[in-house]
Write a protein that holds these residues in place. Structure first.
Motif, PDB file in Angstrom:
ATOM      1  N   MET A 151      20.601 -18.851  47.513  1.00 54.80           N
ATOM      2  CA  MET A 151      20.422 -20.037  46.697  1.00 54.80           C
ATOM      3  C   MET A 151      20.147 -21.245  47.588  1.00 54.80           C
ATOM      4  SD  MET A 151      23.054 -21.716  43.939  1.00 54.80           S
ATOM      5  CE  MET A 151      23.126 -20.196  42.989  1.00 54.80           C
ATOM      6  N   TYR A 152      19.123 -22.047  47.225  1.00 58.67           N
ATOM      7  CA  TYR A 152      18.750 -23.190  48.032  1.00 58.67           C
ATOM      8  C   TYR A 152      19.779 -24.311  47.925  1.00 58.67           C
ATOM      9  CZ  TYR A 152      14.178 -20.958  48.426  1.00 58.67           C
ATOM     10  OH  TYR A 152      13.161 -20.080  48.692  1.00 58.67           O
ATOM     11  N   GLU A 153      19.804 -25.161  48.969  1.00 57.85           N
ATOM     12  CA  GLU A 153      20.789 -26.245  49.022  1.00 57.85           C
ATOM     13  C   GLU A 153      20.689 -27.174  47.814  1.00 57.85           C
ATOM     14  OE1 GLU A 153      20.461 -29.876  51.696  1.00 57.85           O
ATOM     15  OE2 GLU A 153      21.991 -28.704  52.761  1.00 57.85           O
ATOM     16  N   GLN A 154      19.479 -27.504  47.417  1.00 63.14           N
ATOM     17  CA  GLN A 154      19.297 -28.414  46.286  1.00 63.14           C
ATOM     18  C   GLN A 154      19.903 -27.845  45.006  1.00 63.14           C
ATOM     19  OE1 GLN A 154      15.194 -29.403  45.543  1.00 63.14           O
ATOM     20  NE2 GLN A 154      15.672 -30.900  43.972  1.00 63.14           N
ATOM     21  N   GLU A 155      19.711 -26.549  44.784  1.00 69.23           N
ATOM     22  CA  GLU A 155      20.278 -25.903  43.597  1.00 69.23           C
ATOM     23  C   GLU A 155      21.798 -25.863  43.681  1.00 69.23           C
ATOM     24  OE1 GLU A 155      20.333 -23.959  39.872  1.00 69.23           O
ATOM     25  OE2 GLU A 155      18.905 -25.242  40.905  1.00 69.23           O
ATOM     26  N   ARG A 156      22.344 -25.585  44.874  1.00 66.78           N
ATOM     27  CA  ARG A 156      23.805 -25.588  45.041  1.00 66.78           C
ATOM     28  C   ARG A 156      24.379 -26.967  44.741  1.00 66.78           C
ATOM     29  NH1 ARG A 156      22.766 -23.328  50.080  1.00 66.78           N
ATOM     30  NH2 ARG A 156      23.788 -25.111  51.107  1.00 66.78           N
ATOM     31  N   HIS A 157      23.726 -27.992  45.236  1.00 64.82           N
ATOM     32  CA  HIS A 157      24.210 -29.350  45.008  1.00 64.82           C
ATOM     33  C   HIS A 157      24.204 -29.686  43.518  1.00 64.82           C
ATOM     34  CE1 HIS A 157      23.478 -30.980  49.364  1.00 64.82           C
ATOM     35  NE2 HIS A 157      24.281 -29.943  49.318  1.00 64.82           N
ATOM     36  N   ARG A 158      23.179 -29.233  42.805  1.00 62.42           N
ATOM     37  CA  ARG A 158      23.129 -29.486  41.359  1.00 62.42           C
ATOM     38  C   ARG A 158      24.295 -28.812  40.643  1.00 62.42           C
ATOM     39  NH1 ARG A 158      21.807 -27.449  36.645  1.00 62.42           N
ATOM     40  NH2 ARG A 158      21.358 -25.379  37.457  1.00 62.42           N
ATOM     41  N   ILE A 159      24.588 -27.573  41.037  1.00 63.08           N
ATOM     42  CA  ILE A 159      25.688 -26.839  40.410  1.00 63.08           C
ATOM     43  C   ILE A 159      27.027 -27.486  40.741  1.00 63.08           C
ATOM     44  CG2 ILE A 159      26.925 -24.636  40.416  1.00 63.08           C
ATOM     45  CD1 ILE A 159      24.203 -23.290  40.928  1.00 63.08           C
ATOM     46  N   ILE A 160      27.211 -27.894  41.984  1.00 61.12           N
ATOM     47  CA  ILE A 160      28.467 -28.528  42.389  1.00 61.12           C
ATOM     48  C   ILE A 160      28.683 -29.832  41.629  1.00 61.12           C
ATOM     49  CG2 ILE A 160      29.642 -29.682  44.320  1.00 61.12           C
ATOM     50  CD1 ILE A 160      28.266 -27.578  46.161  1.00 61.12           C
ATOM     51  N   LEU A 161      27.661 -30.669  41.540  1.00 59.51           N
ATOM     52  CA  LEU A 161      27.788 -31.943  40.833  1.00 59.51           C
ATOM     53  C   LEU A 161      28.041 -31.729  39.348  1.00 59.51           C
ATOM     54  CD1 LEU A 161      24.949 -33.956  42.610  1.00 59.51           C
ATOM     55  CD2 LEU A 161      27.426 -34.270  42.858  1.00 59.51           C
ATOM     56  N   SER A 162      27.424 -30.702  38.795  1.00 60.18           N
ATOM     57  CA  SER A 162      27.668 -30.376  37.393  1.00 60.18           C
ATOM     58  C   SER A 162      29.111 -29.923  37.193  1.00 60.18           C
ATOM     59  CB  SER A 162      26.702 -29.285  36.937  1.00 60.18           C
ATOM     60  OG  SER A 162      26.985 -28.881  35.618  1.00 60.18           O
ATOM     61  N   ALA A 163      29.611 -29.099  38.116  1.00 63.86           N
ATOM     62  CA  ALA A 163      30.977 -28.573  38.001  1.00 63.86           C
ATOM     63  C   ALA A 163      32.020 -29.680  38.075  1.00 63.86           C
ATOM     64  CB  ALA A 163      31.221 -27.537  39.099  1.00 63.86           C
ATOM     65  N   VAL A 164      31.835 -30.643  38.971  1.00 64.11           N
ATOM     66  CA  VAL A 164      32.846 -31.704  39.100  1.00 64.11           C
ATOM     67  C   VAL A 164      32.813 -32.655  37.911  1.00 64.11           C
ATOM     68  CG1 VAL A 164      32.841 -31.600  41.627  1.00 64.11           C
ATOM     69  CG2 VAL A 164      31.354 -33.250  40.468  1.00 64.11           C
ATOM     70  N   GLN A 165      31.721 -32.668  37.163  1.00 60.84           N
ATOM     71  CA  GLN A 165      31.673 -33.494  35.958  1.00 60.84           C
ATOM     72  C   GLN A 165      32.322 -32.804  34.770  1.00 60.84           C
ATOM     73  OE1 GLN A 165      30.819 -36.592  35.455  1.00 60.84           O
ATOM     74  NE2 GLN A 165      30.185 -36.949  37.578  1.00 60.84           N
ATOM     75  N   GLU A 166      32.558 -31.501  34.901  1.00 65.54           N
ATOM     76  CA  GLU A 166      33.086 -30.726  33.779  1.00 65.54           C
ATOM     77  C   GLU A 166      34.586 -30.504  33.843  1.00 65.54           C
ATOM     78  OE1 GLU A 166      30.934 -27.113  33.874  1.00 65.54           O
ATOM     79  OE2 GLU A 166      29.215 -27.923  32.792  1.00 65.54           O
ATOM     80  N   ARG A 167      35.197 -30.787  34.967  1.00 63.14           N
ATOM     81  CA  ARG A 167      36.631 -30.527  35.117  1.00 63.14           C
ATOM     82  C   ARG A 167      37.252 -31.574  36.034  1.00 63.14           C
ATOM     83  NH1 ARG A 167      35.119 -24.768  37.523  1.00 63.14           N
ATOM     84  NH2 ARG A 167      33.407 -25.171  36.102  1.00 63.14           N
ATOM     85  N   PRO A 168      38.554 -31.782  35.940  1.00 62.05           N
ATOM     86  CA  PRO A 168      39.196 -32.811  36.776  1.00 62.05           C
ATOM     87  C   PRO A 168      38.962 -32.602  38.265  1.00 62.05           C
ATOM     88  CG  PRO A 168      40.688 -32.099  35.043  1.00 62.05           C
ATOM     89  CD  PRO A 168      39.495 -31.177  34.992  1.00 62.05           C
ATOM     90  N   VAL A 169      39.137 -31.368  38.736  1.00 63.54           N
ATOM     91  CA  VAL A 169      38.890 -31.032  40.139  1.00 63.54           C
ATOM     92  C   VAL A 169      38.227 -29.660  40.193  1.00 63.54           C
ATOM     93  CG1 VAL A 169      39.897 -30.545  42.397  1.00 63.54           C
ATOM     94  CG2 VAL A 169      40.849 -32.380  40.995  1.00 63.54           C
ATOM     95  N   ALA A 170      37.153 -29.542  40.965  1.00 62.42           N
ATOM     96  CA  ALA A 170      36.497 -28.250  41.184  1.00 62.42           C
ATOM     97  C   ALA A 170      36.929 -27.743  42.551  1.00 62.42           C
ATOM     98  CB  ALA A 170      34.981 -28.404  41.123  1.00 62.42           C
ATOM     99  N   SER A 171      37.618 -26.611  42.580  1.00 64.75           N
ATOM    100  CA  SER A 171      38.115 -26.079  43.850  1.00 64.75           C
ATOM    101  C   SER A 171      36.992 -25.404  44.634  1.00 64.75           C
ATOM    102  CB  SER A 171      39.243 -25.087  43.603  1.00 64.75           C
ATOM    103  OG  SER A 171      38.742 -23.883  43.052  1.00 64.75           O
ATOM    104  N   VAL A 172      37.218 -25.252  45.933  1.00 65.50           N
ATOM    105  CA  VAL A 172      36.250 -24.556  46.779  1.00 65.50           C
ATOM    106  C   VAL A 172      36.033 -23.131  46.278  1.00 65.50           C
ATOM    107  CG1 VAL A 172      35.845 -23.628  49.101  1.00 65.50           C
ATOM    108  CG2 VAL A 172      36.706 -25.960  48.830  1.00 65.50           C
ATOM    109  N   VAL A 173      37.109 -22.468  45.866  1.00 69.59           N
ATOM    110  CA  VAL A 173      37.011 -21.089  45.356  1.00 69.59           C
ATOM    111  C   VAL A 173      36.151 -21.043  44.098  1.00 69.59           C
ATOM    112  CG1 VAL A 173      38.294 -19.142  44.404  1.00 69.59           C
ATOM    113  CG2 VAL A 173      39.202 -20.386  46.378  1.00 69.59           C
ATOM    114  N   ASP A 174      36.384 -21.995  43.181  1.00 77.43           N
ATOM    115  CA  ASP A 174      35.575 -22.060  41.956  1.00 77.43           C
ATOM    116  C   ASP A 174      34.094 -22.223  42.288  1.00 77.43           C
ATOM    117  OD1 ASP A 174      37.784 -21.846  40.336  1.00 77.43           O
ATOM    118  OD2 ASP A 174      37.996 -24.007  40.025  1.00 77.43           O
TER     119      ASP A 174
END
Length: 269
Positions: free
Chosen positions: A1-24
């Motif tokens: 998975m490309y870095e840009q796509e990973r960053h999009r998923i990470i930013l989406s995840a932190v907007q959906e929950r109080p804290v997104a863990s590294v494992v998540d």
């Protein structure tokens, strides 16, 4: 998975929950913890999120908490040939006029293409499944009521008095995060609550999972193996897993993908 796509998923995840863990975030992206930590550090420097111990959080806390799990758009690109073969085998079990339930998921979504020539009564909690069948088939489509979760493209309601209880199905087709000796597994309590209501409305539960799902695990059990009538998977299933399903008296259908058939034809020629 490309870095840009990973960053999009990470930013989406932190907007959906109080804290997104590294494992998540590793589960969502399929990359190592070291890679995720580097991504978090980069996004922290860019002031797109806040790095915290063990994970990351949004700069502005989310007003509406989303579902746990990988986004639909990401899952849709993974093991696509296997999912298409599994979906075709699932539709082969159906007859015109059957009332069926199709649960939201990227494997079940692939059922819409072979369903295009059918005339069935389809109840679904998947917005993309309903939309595709509406525009490209003659099937009767009924949607469940509730909130649309954008990342998973699924409609869920926490209330008991939704339309789910008013639909009977001969079969329910569903995918899941994982399948193991303890049963079918999912990642989110709200998702499990909604799916258990749907399961109760069908005579037979047909599970559509590619072979990688037998290795996936979650802390939440959706239903035991005893509730499952049939499992449809690809030819990557191990003998040990097939024996587990046989011991639980679950019908196993192995769907052969076009790529696998091509390899066999080449080997035989």
């Amino acid at each position: 998975m490309y870095e840009q796509e990973r960053h999009r998923i990470i930013l989406s995840a932190v907007q959906e929950r109080p804290v997104a863990s590294v494992v998540d975030l590793c589960d969502l992206t399929g990359v190592s913890e070291a890679t995720i930590r580097r991504d978090i550090a980069t996004l922290h420097v860019q002031k797109k999120l806040r790095r915290v111990r063990g994970g990351a959080e949004a700069l502005s806390p989310p007003q509406f908490v989303g579902l746990a799990g990988r986004p639909f758009a990401v899952n849709q690109t993974i093991r696509i040939k296997q999912k298409q073969a599994i979906a075709r085998a699932a539709v082969d079990l159906c007859e015109d006029g059957d009332p069926i339930i199709i649960n939201g998921g990227t494997t079940t979504f692939q059922m819409v293409h072979p369903l295009a020539t059918r005339r069935m009564q389809v109840f679904t909690n998947s917005f993309p499944i309903a939309e595709h069948l509406l525009h490209h088939s003659k099937n009767t489509v009924m949607l469940s009521g509730g909130v649309i979760y954008r990342e998973q493209n699924i409609i869920l309601s926490p209330f008991e008095n939704d339309v789910t209880r008013n639909f009977y199905a001969r079969r329910m087709f569903m995918s899941a995060q994982g399948l193991g000796p303890l049963g079918l597994m999912e990642a989110d309590p709200l998702l499990i609550q909604a799916e258990q209501k749907l399961i109760g409305q069908a005579d037979e539960l047909i599970v559509l999972v590619d072979s990688s799902k037998f290795k996936a695990r979650s802390s939440l059990i959706l239903c035991p193996l005893a509730r499952i009538h049939t499992v449809i998977t690809d030819d990557g299933i191990s003998d040990k897993t097939a024996a587990m399903l046989d011991a639980a008296e679950i019908r196993l259908i192995v769907a052969e993908s076009a790529a696998s058939r091509l390899q066999e034809d080449e080997a035989a020629s």
